[in-house]
Design a protein around this motif. Sequence first.
Motif, PDB file in Angstrom:
ATOM      1  N   PRO A   8       0.826  -1.215   0.000  1.00 12.06           N
ATOM      2  CA  PRO A   8       0.000   0.000   0.000  1.00 12.06           C
ATOM      3  C   PRO A   8       0.858   1.262   0.000  1.00 12.06           C
ATOM      4  CG  PRO A   8      -0.798  -1.572   1.628  1.00 12.06           C
ATOM      5  CD  PRO A   8       0.530  -2.084   1.149  1.00 12.06           C
ATOM      6  N   ALA A   9       0.298   2.352  -0.507  1.00 13.18           N
ATOM      7  CA  ALA A   9       1.015   3.626  -0.557  1.00 13.18           C
ATOM      8  C   ALA A   9       1.468   4.050   0.832  1.00 13.18           C
ATOM      9  CB  ALA A   9       0.118   4.702  -1.169  1.00 13.18           C
ATOM     10  N   GLY A  10       2.697   4.505   0.919  1.00 11.96           N
ATOM     11  CA  GLY A  10       3.230   5.011   2.178  1.00 11.96           C
ATOM     12  C   GLY A  10       3.881   3.977   3.064  1.00 11.96           C
ATOM     13  N   VAL A  11       3.720   2.689   2.748  1.00 12.09           N
ATOM     14  CA  VAL A  11       4.323   1.651   3.591  1.00 12.09           C
ATOM     15  C   VAL A  11       5.833   1.606   3.405  1.00 12.09           C
ATOM     16  CG1 VAL A  11       4.448  -0.842   4.000  1.00 12.09           C
ATOM     17  CG2 VAL A  11       2.235   0.278   3.755  1.00 12.09           C
ATOM     18  N   LEU A  12       6.314   1.814   2.177  1.00 11.73           N
ATOM     19  CA  LEU A  12       7.750   1.824   1.905  1.00 11.73           C
ATOM     20  C   LEU A  12       8.073   3.000   0.999  1.00 11.73           C
ATOM     21  CD1 LEU A  12      10.618   0.641   1.949  1.00 11.73           C
ATOM     22  CD2 LEU A  12       9.953  -0.824   0.022  1.00 11.73           C
ATOM     23  N   THR A  13       8.947   3.868   1.474  1.00  8.54           N
ATOM     24  CA  THR A  13       9.384   5.025   0.705  1.00  8.54           C
ATOM     25  C   THR A  13      10.904   5.047   0.670  1.00  8.54           C
ATOM     26  OG1 THR A  13       7.452   6.290   1.447  1.00  8.54           O
ATOM     27  CG2 THR A  13       9.271   7.534   0.472  1.00  8.54           C
ATOM     28  N   THR A  14      11.474   5.154  -0.517  1.00 12.25           N
ATOM     29  CA  THR A  14      12.924   5.249  -0.666  1.00 12.25           C
ATOM     30  C   THR A  14      13.330   6.709  -0.737  1.00 12.25           C
ATOM     31  OG1 THR A  14      12.946   3.157  -1.881  1.00 12.25           O
ATOM     32  CG2 THR A  14      14.909   4.532  -2.039  1.00 12.25           C
ATOM     33  N   VAL A  15      14.321   7.076   0.049  1.00 11.59           N
ATOM     34  CA  VAL A  15      14.819   8.451   0.082  1.00 11.59           C
ATOM     35  C   VAL A  15      16.300   8.411  -0.274  1.00 11.59           C
ATOM     36  CG1 VAL A  15      15.063  10.549   1.438  1.00 11.59           C
ATOM     37  CG2 VAL A  15      13.173   8.964   1.922  1.00 11.59           C
ATOM     38  N   SER A  16      16.656   8.995  -1.411  1.00 11.54           N
ATOM     39  CA  SER A  16      18.048   8.983  -1.860  1.00 11.54           C
ATOM     40  C   SER A  16      18.787  10.208  -1.352  1.00 11.54           C
ATOM     41  CB  SER A  16      18.108   8.957  -3.398  1.00 11.54           C
ATOM     42  OG  SER A  16      17.518   7.774  -3.901  1.00 11.54           O
ATOM     43  N   GLY A  17      20.071  10.019  -1.053  1.00 13.48           N
ATOM     44  CA  GLY A  17      20.871  11.152  -0.614  1.00 13.48           C
ATOM     45  C   GLY A  17      22.112  10.716   0.133  1.00 13.48           C
ATOM     46  N   GLY A  18      22.924  11.685   0.493  1.00 20.90           N
ATOM     47  CA  GLY A  18      24.149  11.424   1.219  1.00 20.90           C
ATOM     48  C   GLY A  18      24.011  11.677   2.696  1.00 20.90           C
ATOM     49  N   ALA A  19      25.113  12.133   3.306  1.00 18.44           N
ATOM     50  CA  ALA A  19      25.139  12.287   4.762  1.00 18.44           C
ATOM     51  C   ALA A  19      24.134  13.326   5.254  1.00 18.44           C
ATOM     52  CB  ALA A  19      26.553  12.668   5.201  1.00 18.44           C
ATOM     53  N   ALA A  20      23.943  14.400   4.500  1.00 20.29           N
ATOM     54  CA  ALA A  20      23.025  15.445   4.944  1.00 20.29           C
ATOM     55  C   ALA A  20      21.591  14.933   5.014  1.00 20.29           C
ATOM     56  CB  ALA A  20      23.111  16.652   4.011  1.00 20.29           C
ATOM     57  N   VAL A  21      21.193  14.143   4.018  1.00 21.30           N
ATOM     58  CA  VAL A  21      19.852  13.560   4.020  1.00 21.30           C
ATOM     59  C   VAL A  21      19.714  12.570   5.174  1.00 21.30           C
ATOM     60  CG1 VAL A  21      18.265  12.064   2.743  1.00 21.30           C
ATOM     61  CG2 VAL A  21      19.457  13.920   1.558  1.00 21.30           C
ATOM     62  N   GLY A  22      20.737  11.750   5.379  1.00 15.17           N
ATOM     63  CA  GLY A  22      20.693  10.815   6.493  1.00 15.17           C
ATOM     64  C   GLY A  22      20.577  11.513   7.830  1.00 15.17           C
ATOM     65  N   ALA A  23      21.302  12.606   7.998  1.00 15.74           N
ATOM     66  CA  ALA A  23      21.246  13.347   9.266  1.00 15.74           C
ATOM     67  C   ALA A  23      19.864  13.953   9.484  1.00 15.74           C
ATOM     68  CB  ALA A  23      22.305  14.443   9.276  1.00 15.74           C
ATOM     69  N   GLN A  24      19.235  14.460   8.431  1.00 12.79           N
ATOM     70  CA  GLN A  24      17.897  15.031   8.570  1.00 12.79           C
ATOM     71  C   GLN A  24      16.888  13.952   8.952  1.00 12.79           C
ATOM     72  OE1 GLN A  24      16.381  17.057   5.087  1.00 12.79           O
ATOM     73  NE2 GLN A  24      14.458  17.627   6.096  1.00 12.79           N
ATOM     74  N   LEU A  25      17.018  12.794   8.350  1.00 11.60           N
ATOM     75  CA  LEU A  25      16.099  11.703   8.659  1.00 11.60           C
ATOM     76  C   LEU A  25      16.287  11.197  10.085  1.00 11.60           C
ATOM     77  CD1 LEU A  25      16.353   9.713   5.308  1.00 11.60           C
ATOM     78  CD2 LEU A  25      14.230  10.647   6.259  1.00 11.60           C
ATOM     79  N   THR A  26      17.524  10.998  10.505  1.00  8.49           N
ATOM     80  CA  THR A  26      17.764  10.436  11.844  1.00  8.49           C
ATOM     81  C   THR A  26      17.350  11.390  12.949  1.00  8.49           C
ATOM     82  OG1 THR A  26      20.068  11.195  11.781  1.00  8.49           O
ATOM     83  CG2 THR A  26      19.644   8.935  11.076  1.00  8.49           C
ATOM     84  N   ALA A  27      17.363  12.701  12.659  1.00  6.46           N
ATOM     85  CA  ALA A  27      16.990  13.682  13.676  1.00  6.46           C
ATOM     86  C   ALA A  27      15.501  13.974  13.703  1.00  6.46           C
ATOM     87  CB  ALA A  27      17.755  14.985  13.438  1.00  6.46           C
ATOM     88  N   HIS A  28      14.738  13.424  12.765  1.00  5.49           N
ATOM     89  CA  HIS A  28      13.319  13.776  12.659  1.00  5.49           C
ATOM     90  C   HIS A  28      12.539  13.199  13.840  1.00  5.49           C
ATOM     91  CE1 HIS A  28       9.359  14.562  11.049  1.00  5.49           C
ATOM     92  NE2 HIS A  28       9.904  15.195  10.012  1.00  5.49           N
ATOM     93  N   PRO A  29      11.722  13.997  14.505  1.00  3.88           N
ATOM     94  CA  PRO A  29      11.015  13.516  15.699  1.00  3.88           C
ATOM     95  C   PRO A  29       9.928  12.491  15.406  1.00  3.88           C
ATOM     96  CG  PRO A  29      10.317  15.746  15.128  1.00  3.88           C
ATOM     97  CD  PRO A  29      11.491  15.443  14.269  1.00  3.88           C
ATOM     98  N   ASP A  30       9.481  12.365  14.153  1.00  2.00           N
ATOM     99  CA  ASP A  30       8.440  11.399  13.819  1.00  2.00           C
ATOM    100  C   ASP A  30       8.990  10.050  13.384  1.00  2.00           C
ATOM    101  OD1 ASP A  30       6.189  12.781  14.495  1.00  2.00           O
ATOM    102  OD2 ASP A  30       5.872  13.648  12.513  1.00  2.00           O
ATOM    103  N   VAL A  31      10.291   9.845  13.503  1.00  2.00           N
ATOM    104  CA  VAL A  31      10.896   8.543  13.211  1.00  2.00           C
ATOM    105  C   VAL A  31      11.056   7.788  14.525  1.00  2.00           C
ATOM    106  CG1 VAL A  31      12.957   7.359  12.374  1.00  2.00           C
ATOM    107  CG2 VAL A  31      12.056   9.320  11.112  1.00  2.00           C
ATOM    108  N   ASP A  32      10.506   6.582  14.582  1.00  3.24           N
ATOM    109  CA  ASP A  32      10.461   5.821  15.840  1.00  3.24           C
ATOM    110  C   ASP A  32      11.582   4.796  15.993  1.00  3.24           C
ATOM    111  OD1 ASP A  32       7.807   6.868  16.799  1.00  3.24           O
ATOM    112  OD2 ASP A  32       7.185   6.006  14.891  1.00  3.24           O
TER     113      ASP A  32
END
Length: 463
Positions: free
Chosen positions: A185-209
Amino acid sequence: MTPAATTAPATELTVLDPRDGSLVGTVPAATEEEVRAAVAAARAAARDWAWTAPEERGKALRAAADRLAEHAQELAELNARETGKPVEESLGGVMAGVGTLHQYAELGPVHRGHSLRGSILAADWTVPEPRGVVLALTPWNDPVAVAAGLLGAAIVTGNTVLHKPSERCPHVGARLGEILAEALPAGVLTTVSGGAAVGAQLTAHPDVDVLAHVGSTATGEAIARAGVESGAHVIRENGGNDALVVDDDVDPAWAAEQAAIGAFANVGQICVAVERIYVHRAVAEPFLAALAEEARRRNAEGGLAPLVDELMREEVHRQVAESVAQGAVVVEGAEVPAGPGAHYPATVLRECAPGMTVMREETFGPVAPVQVVDSFGEGLRLAAADRYGLAATVLTGRIAHAQLAVAELPVGTLKVNNVFGGAPGGAAQPRRASGAGFGYGPELLDEMTQVKVVHVEMPPARG
């Protein structure tokens, strides 16, 4: 492992074929707005997916696995172009990923809680619940097989997943995401491409459990710090400096074959590769002669596959050169070949000592550094004196020595008489700088869920 060499401007990832330096292509890196939108989409889909019946989640994951199998050759060829891993070996990794997804499709629906014994007139039990939004950050050295483990366990237990593949293989990661997402289903798996800056933004996001990471120790430690700040659950399998201890009662030619497999397979680009060798003095000379022959044979048969890129080759050769300057003696290899690509030969070093770079750090290349020891116990002591704690191997015919190794080596996985031995579905907990938490096997389902304890009893009778 060193940082990737494939980030051009921050807006795109450019990948060169490590076999000849030709252009593979470019992949756009996610913008800050796209990262926020991806997290929001995963969060929006989380409740419906969590409430989907486990059997239906298993069916969806099984369909995703079947789709992956249909595209296995395509992904294997793409992986060979991005990382230099031979197509046949890449295909083996893709099919291992297919098997892993099928395994979790079966295990997920039967993942269960436990009943608790309390009052005879009450009921107590535990319920495993999905944690929510899982961020999976996966490496380049076996990109499909490793990703399949984290993605499969997270999805089948009812989590939605954000997947950031390594910037060294963004084409493989993006195509893998497209293939799997078509069955979900939509939204179950999303691929996000990028380097260290993208990874840092994702890991710091408060909605990631959940932060689930397989990769370098330095990155893993930064992710662990981000998890402390955000409260996310952290699972990480990071670098290793795995030791091989060779006892005096084994066939030195067989021991050398085991050492060569452990040090040179996938050009040494395996987290559980043999990184340092302690051989008993009684068998040291025939062992070294046989190991040098193993290296020469691999170098003569068209040479090894290339390392993932020239930055990695520079790092491997730096460690070798530093160790030679510190007193190590080259038996075979240790020279950067001329010509295009990121090739490096199978290399054997002797007269190594604990302070040398190749004995202290994860080399992640086809290097076999050897230190001669006077006893099996000395080999164990040196093997244990390390900041990493991923895995280790001992080669011995003595059950007492094998039991001693089990007791004394502070690692998540110990292998006796087979450098890459292990049963299907096996899991381990890395220690020290090598990470924490279960990254594979049925136990990964526990990592991807949290337990709720339920207590039910009858109210008192009305007057």
